[in-house]
Design an enzyme around this catalytic site. Structure first.
Site, PDB file in Angstrom:
ATOM      1  N   ILE A  37     -36.258   9.259  34.209  1.00  0.00           N
ATOM      2  CA  ILE A  37     -35.555  10.051  35.161  1.00  0.00           C
ATOM      3  C   ILE A  37     -33.388  10.782  35.253  1.00  0.00           C
ATOM      4  CG2 ILE A  37     -34.657   9.721  37.429  1.00  0.00           C
ATOM      5  CD1 ILE A  37     -37.570   9.618  37.117  1.00  0.00           C
TER       6      ILE A  37
ATOM      7  N   SER B  23     -31.012   9.059  32.727  1.00  0.00           N
ATOM      8  CA  SER B  23     -30.064   7.991  32.239  1.00  0.00           C
ATOM      9  C   SER B  23     -30.267   7.062  31.107  1.00  0.00           C
ATOM     10  CB  SER B  23     -29.148   7.231  33.387  1.00  0.00           C
ATOM     11  OG  SER B  23     -29.264   6.534  33.975  1.00  0.00           O
TER      12      SER B  23
ATOM     13  N   CYS C 135     -17.971  -3.006  45.524  1.00  0.00           N
ATOM     14  CA  CYS C 135     -17.910  -2.813  45.879  1.00  0.00           C
ATOM     15  C   CYS C 135     -18.249  -0.986  45.321  1.00  0.00           C
ATOM     16  CB  CYS C 135     -16.150  -2.781  45.812  1.00  0.00           C
ATOM     17  SG  CYS C 135     -15.988  -3.960  46.507  1.00  0.00           S
TER      18      CYS C 135
ATOM     19  N   TRP D  18     -22.306  10.106  49.505  1.00  0.00           N
ATOM     20  CA  TRP D  18     -21.582   8.993  48.765  1.00  0.00           C
ATOM     21  C   TRP D  18     -20.100   9.856  48.519  1.00  0.00           C
ATOM     22  CZ3 TRP D  18     -25.796   7.949  44.523  1.00  0.00           C
ATOM     23  CH2 TRP D  18     -27.256   7.523  44.895  1.00  0.00           C
TER      24      TRP D  18
ATOM     25  N   ASP E  13     -31.067  15.413  41.690  1.00  0.00           N
ATOM     26  CA  ASP E  13     -30.578  13.882  42.201  1.00  0.00           C
ATOM     27  C   ASP E  13     -30.776  13.923  43.350  1.00  0.00           C
ATOM     28  OD1 ASP E  13     -32.558  13.313  39.826  1.00  0.00           O
ATOM     29  OD2 ASP E  13     -30.291  12.340  39.121  1.00  0.00           O
TER      30      ASP E  13
ATOM     31  N   HIS F 194     -35.393  -2.015  38.425  1.00  0.00           N
ATOM     32  CA  HIS F 194     -34.328  -3.231  38.705  1.00  0.00           C
ATOM     33  C   HIS F 194     -34.673  -4.261  38.450  1.00  0.00           C
ATOM     34  CE1 HIS F 194     -33.069  -0.048  41.432  1.00  0.00           C
ATOM     35  NE2 HIS F 194     -34.284  -0.040  41.818  1.00  0.00           N
TER      36      HIS F 194
HETATM   37  N1  GLN Z   1     -29.995  11.136  36.374  1.00  0.00           N
HETATM   38  C1  GLN Z   1     -29.810   9.030  37.596  1.00  0.00           C
HETATM   39  C2  GLN Z   1     -30.327   8.043  36.484  1.00  0.00           C
HETATM   40  O1  GLN Z   1     -31.048   8.396  35.761  1.00  0.00           O
HETATM   41  C3  GLN Z   1     -30.616   8.614  38.803  1.00  0.00           C
HETATM   42  C4  GLN Z   1     -29.941   7.626  39.017  1.00  0.00           C
HETATM   43  C5  GLN Z   1     -30.664   7.597  40.092  1.00  0.00           C
HETATM   44  O2  GLN Z   1     -31.433   7.958  41.546  1.00  0.00           O
HETATM   45  N2  GLN Z   1     -29.859   7.242  41.641  1.00  0.00           N
HETATM   46  O3  GLN Z   1     -29.111   7.494  36.465  1.00  0.00           O
HETATM   47 ZN    ZN Z   2     -33.546   7.003  42.061  1.00  0.00          ZN
END
Ligand code: GLN
Ligand code: ZN
Length: 752
Positions: free
Chosen positions: A430, A432, A515, A560, A598, A693
């Protein structure tokens, strides 16, 4: 005229509560020390409200984790999997919120508080739940305020909102517990009424789509609660929207007062006033509790004055639109903001003063210095060159429908993209990769000036090399550069865009001790220079495999951030989309042929009421299309979304027309793909097969199973293989093992 706030942020101007909590959780301070920090914060916050001149201080808004969880504890609504200790202490409380690692009991679920960025702990109710007054926290804190000489107004989540947000376990109908829950509320209210004249019951659910059960019971329940209050009065607090169809419930509630949100529901004022019974006071929520801008006094006074003439100053209160928990604590701690911009802002402490100043201005005969200073600040913001960029405004005007469409349909594009030579079940991530201690250390060193820009860039390049090599060795098909240069997916872009600024201490509680410090969009947004092209080109040079460029989408940046309130969100989003569009085009020119934008927050921006959702989704989707449609057919556009209610938005997701979307789904065991049964998603999709997660490494078999399941929903030619989300919170060991298994799983699928 009475003045108040609906709640004050509890974290502390310097995040004292966060620090104390985390120190306590690590076992590095005693409970007494934690309690002392909490008591100090409460006292300080009451003092601030009093010094600002407010008539009441809010109590019960303090919480060690979440005020909805506190309500559950007060009501004795504790899930059966936790055994209740003899005395319900802080240890037991934290187990509910954070799980019990020793006994392997999972924490209670968390979800967003309406469409804010605050997360609450979802109450769980089953047939065996036995409501009882379990905690006297709010009573004790209210007494504590009285002892210090403050005039408290306790704040409770109202029963209708509480039950509407609760989750019935095993299909249990939570409304069956209504009578028992109300009995506890009555005890609590009766107890509180001994020390206070007013008790605030928050019922924001009245501004949402209320269920028919809740509607039917509302008036009857409030009759009981008002009886329990005796000679004290209940302030029925509504916010985040207008009351609309639920106005009848509010005005027939028999409460002593009604609070309405005149920031997000300004249009309701006339009809509310028309129907407000003489027995009710009206609390006007005129100071925005969800944003950071100074209130425009002139605008507010223009409607508060006639309102005051009509109701009389004893029946009109002035307040914040909602709790101030959604804004940072104190602007006076901001030393690095441009003075011009700082003069446009107000945080919680400043908002308290604004409220009492406004009340004074409404009855004042002549213009005061305070009002003049406010007018100057508002004018300075309206006219500032920092805010207005004629080029951006022109570009937005020049958006034409063709800019929202790719030149061909997905089917055609797919042919043009065949040169990418991707196998069946292509594998990717995805974006990172683990944000290691080393990355954070170097970032800090760079910020402090301990290492030079060049040294830092060299370090990042090595990181990228390492990540690219690793992916090549593993045999992933579409590579990423790993995002080591990004601390946060919104901040990174905000820092390079015009129209953004950043606070040093503008922290807002997201959940528990966590936070966030949202960027501030104060002016017209544009992209002066390419933001990611150098990094992406560097990474692409390292490999023959396609490298996926990573950007954050306009809707997510919007959701955000603290957004300017002088333009609609839709307009601001268009500006953001144009800025991202510029970047997309430059990436394509630089030879990056797969670009992921994203939109992690797409469903977070969803309006509270159903009737407003379509129009939101329309402009949100258009913003995404505007930012991506600039590329040629042979460039592949990806998007990524974190978990959301896909059913409700699946059509809109399809309308985004990304070539590929990756979504979080492994935790729900692909159940979320159910939404794809009734609606055939037309493009490619990568349902996550690794729950990032959790530190657990998924096995090959497990992922094969998930993918097979996915095949029953989506034709295999259109399936991708990827984790649920970015890997930045994972460590390398888990990452290596899990990605290895993932690549293996894809190979197995290709061979069947
Ligand atoms: N490209 C972001 C990552 O890989 C996507 C993070 C996300 O969806 N919150 O960290
Ligand atoms: Zn995500």
């Amino acid at each position: 005229m009475n003045t108040h706030v609906l709640g004050f942020p509890r974290i502390g101007a310097k995040r004292e509560l966060k620090r104390a909590l985390e120190t306590y959780w690590k076992g590095r301070c005693t409970e007494a020390e934690l309690q002392q920090t909490a008591a100090d914060l409460r006292k300080r916050h009451w003092q601030l409200q009093k010094e600002a001149g407010l008539s009441f201080v809010s109590t019960g808004d303090f919480s060690f984790y979440d005020q909805i969880l506190d309500m559950s504890v007060a009501l004795g609504i504790i899930p059966a999997r936790f055994d209740l200790p003899e005395i319900f202490d802080l240890e037991a409380y934290f187990k509910l919120a954070r799980g019990d690692a020793q006994k392997n009991i999972p924490a209670m679920e968390m979800t967003k508080w309406f469409n804010t960025n605050y997360h609450f702990i979802v109450p769980e109710i089953s047939s065996t739940t036995k409501p009882c007054l379990l905690s006297s926290k709010i009573i004790d804190e209210t007494k504590e305020a009285v002892e210090f000489g403050f005039t408290p107004k306790p704040v409770l989540v109202g029963p209708i909102t509480y039950l509407s947000l609760s989750k019935g376990i095993d299909g249990y109908d939570v409304w069956e517990k209504l009578d028992e829950v109300i009995d506890v509320y009555m005890q609590l209210i009766a107890e509180l009424s001994k020390t206070c004249e007013w008790i605030q019951l928050d019922e924001p659910i009245l501004c949402a789509d209320l269920s028919s059960q809740a509607r039917d019971k509302f008036v009857e329940i409030y009759k009981k609660l008002n009886t329990a209050a005796g000679s004290s009065k209940i302030l029925l607090a509504t916010y985040f929207e207008s009351l609309d169809d639920n106005l009848d419930l509010a005005v027939n509630s028999g409460c002593g007062g009604l609070h309405i949100d005149l920031v997000r529901g300004r249009e309701q004022l006339d009809y509310v006033v028309e129907q407000l019974p003489e027995t009710m006071i009206l609390s006007a929520g005129v100071v925005d509790g969800r944003n950071i801008w100074k209130t425009d006094f002139t605008k507010v006074i223009a409607f508060l004055k006639p309102l005051c003439d009509k109701l009389g100053d004893s029946r009109l209160w002035v307040g914040s639109s909602c709790s101030l928990i959604h804004c940072p604590v104190d602007l006076s701690n901001e030393n690095d903001l441009a003075p011009e911009i700082k003069n446009w802002l107000a945080f919680a402490v400043q908002k308290c003063s604004e409220i009492s100043q406004l009340a004074a201005e409404v009855t004042a005969v002549s213009e005061s210095d305070v009002l003049r200073a406010n007018k100057d600040a508002i004018l300075s913001r309206q006219q500032s060159e920092l805010v207005n960029d004629i080029h951006v405004q022109e570009s937005v005007k020049n958006i034409v429908p063709e800019m929202l469409n790719r030149s061909s349909s997905y089917v055609k594009r797919k042919e043009h993209q065949s040169w990418l030579q991707l196998p069946e079940f292509p594998t990717t991530t995805i974006g990172s990769f683990p944000q290691t201690k080393d990355i954070r250390k170097n970032r800090r060193a760079k910020l402090k000036g301990e290492i030079s820009e060049d040294e830092y860039n060299e370090f990042l390049k090595e990181e990228i090399q390492h990540v690219v090599r690793f992916q090549e060795e593993l045999g992933l098909d579409v590579l990423v550069h790993g995002e080591p240069e990004r601390n946060d997916m919104v901040e990174y872009f905000g820092q390079q865009l015009k129209g953004f600024c950043f606070t040093s201490n503008g922290w807002v509680q997201s959940y528990g001790s966590r936070c966030v410090k949202p960027p501030v969009i104060f002016g017209d947004v544009s992209r002066p220079e390419p933001m990611t092209v150098d990094w992406m080109s560097y990474a692409q040079l390292l490999t023959k495999k396609p490298l996926k460029g990573m950007l954050t989408g306009p809707v997510t940046i919007l959701c955000w951030s603290f957004v300017r309130d002088d333009l609609t969100r839709e307009e601001v989003c268009k500006q953001l989309a144009l800025a991202i569009r510029d970047e997309v085009l430059d990436l394509e020119k630089a030879g990056i042929n797969i670009i992921q934008i994203d939109e992690a927050a797409l469903s977070e921006g969803m309006p509270i009421k159903h009737r407003d959702r379509d129009s939101y989704l329309k402009w949100a989707v258009e913003a995404f299309r505007l930012s991506t449609s600039v590329v040629g057919d042979s460039t592949q556009i990806h998007t990524h979304m974190c978990y959301s209610e896909f059913n409700a938005i699946i059509r809109s997701i399809a309308e985004m027309d990304a070539d590929v979307i990756s979504i979080e789904s492994s935790r729900s065991r692909m159940e979320l793909l159910d939404s794809f049964r009734d609606f055939e998603y037309p493009n490619e999709i990568g349902p996550g097969v690794w729950d990032i997660h959790s530190p657990r490494v998924p096995t090959v078999d497990e992922m094969v199973d998930l993918l097979k399941k996915a095949c029953s929903y989506i034709p295999k030619e259109r399936l991708w293989v990827n984790p649920d989300c970015g890997l930045k919170t994972r460590d390398w060991e888990e990452t290596i093992a899990s990605l290895k298994n993932m690549v293996e799983a894809a190979k197995i699928l290709r061979s069947v």
